[in-house]
Design a protein around this motif. Structure first.
Motif, short mmCIF file in Angstrom:
data_model
loop_
_atom_site.label_atom_id
_atom_site.label_comp_id
_atom_site.label_asym_id
_atom_site.label_seq_id
_atom_site.Cartn_x
_atom_site.Cartn_y
_atom_site.Cartn_z
N ARG A 29 0.83 -1.20 0.00
CA ARG A 29 0.00 0.00 0.00
C ARG A 29 0.87 1.26 0.00
O ARG A 29 0.57 2.23 -0.70
N ALA A 30 1.94 1.26 0.80
CA ALA A 30 2.82 2.42 0.86
C ALA A 30 3.43 2.72 -0.50
O ALA A 30 3.47 3.88 -0.95
N TYR A 85 -2.16 9.99 5.64
CA TYR A 85 -2.35 9.16 6.83
C TYR A 85 -3.67 8.39 6.78
O TYR A 85 -3.75 7.24 7.21
N LEU A 140 -3.14 5.47 4.57
CA LEU A 140 -2.30 4.45 5.19
C LEU A 140 -3.01 3.73 6.34
O LEU A 140 -2.92 2.51 6.48
#
Length: 338
Positions: A64-65, A164, A167
């Protein structure tokens, strides 16, 4: 009596808790607005990140990052291309437009005076008012630059919060669902995920339609040698988000610019827009928007007006996705129930 007293105490505590919550929300209105905008953009962008994470490159799948980083790189590249390629001619055309228009108004008035009944329309007074409005608009554009720069910190904050949320947003989402009764949790989860998909698809489809009209208009205006072709093409694309009214406003401006040069250019511009409008309604819109939420033009227009009134340009940006969310919730909990 004792149970009744407890109920009264609970009602009083609940009343004051609501008042305190409303007071805190009023005090933190700006911060809550930033949080909402960040969360909404995270919801809209997450399907793109998920699509990147599904890529299979010789057995390797991006995390995902990494998906977020790749999406940010794509967005940064697109913005860089716009600022270095499209923005300079737009700025040049805008500056030239503001410089030329006061001088071209008398020419336009002279042309209009040859029309029948023109002497009864008070064209000289209209021209003076138009020139004053143009000068006031130009002055506002330059004097409002410091105000726009003051919002840079809010934009940066919203961008970081959006990252954020992308994430770690699932943890906040799970906590929100945990506050709902178990019997209703599954239905709410499915409805919100459906709204997420619809919002993302609507924005993607609308963005494609805006890009198609903007690029096509710019190319056609350059071919027809319309003044300020790049500026007018960009405006055509941007205002396409406003149903019906956006097209009328921008086409009216384009027609005025074309008519100041010649009636032939006016005819060419009108013919182009009529042909494009038919192609968009017959081919582009059904293909691009077929899987998105069905938002009526009135719904989009009202959402834009309300969003702009509440939070300016930021409110306008999130108005339509919010309207899509409200439509899905109403469809699930009001229409289907009835």
């Amino acid at each position: 009596m004792e149970a009744s007293a407890k109920d009264h105490r609970r009602a009083i505590v609940f009343f004051f808790a609501i008042l305190i919550s409303l007071g805190i929300a009023w005090k933190l209105a700006k911060e809550l607005e930033i949080l909402y905008v960040s969360a909404l953009f995270a919801v809209v962008l997450m399907p793109i990140v998920n699509s990147i994470c599904k890529l299979n490159i010789r057995g390797w799948r991006p995390s995902r990052a990494i998906g977020i980083v790749l999406m940010l790189l794509a967005v940064g590249l697109s913005l860089s291309l716009f600022f270095f390629i499209a923005l300079p001619p737009v700025t040049r055309d805008l500056s030239q437009f503001l410089t030329d228009l006061p001088q071209r108004i008398p020419v336009a008035v002279a042309k209009l005076k040859h029309l029948p009944m023109a002497d009864k329309l008070g064209l000289d007074t209209v021209a003076q008012k138009a020139q004053g409005a143009i000068e006031a608009t130009a002055s506002y554009l330059f004097t409002s630059i410091p105000m726009w720069l003051a919002h840079i910190f809010d934009i940066v904050t919203a961008a970081f919060l959006c990252l954020y949320f992308m994430l770690e947003g699932e943890h906040a989402y799970d906590f929100f669902l945990s506050l709902v009764r178990t019997s209703s949790r599954g239905r709410l989860d499915q409805t919100l995920r459906k709204a997420e998909t619809k919002m993302s698809k609507w924005l993607l489809g609308q963005g494609l339609l805006m890009l198609t009209l903007g690029v096509t208009s710019t190319i056609v205006f350059l071919i027809f040698h319309i003044r300020y072709a790049v500026l007018l093409g960009v405006l055509m694309g941007l205002f396409n988000i406003i149903p019906v009214a956006g097209g009328i406003i921008t086409m009216g401006l384009v027609c005025i610019v074309a008519a100041l040069d010649s009636w032939t250019k006016l005819f060419e511009v009108v013919a182009f827009y009529l042909i494009y409008l038919n192609l968009e309604n017959a081919l582009l819109t059904p293909r691009i928007m077929k899987s998105s939420v069905d938002l009526m033009g009135l719904t989009v227009l009202v959402a834009l007006l309300v969003g702009t009134a509440l939070a300016g340009i930021v409110g306008a940006l999130v108005a339509v996705p919010t309207a899509a969310l409200v439509v899905v919730l109403l469809d699930e909990y009001a229409v289907k129930r009835s």
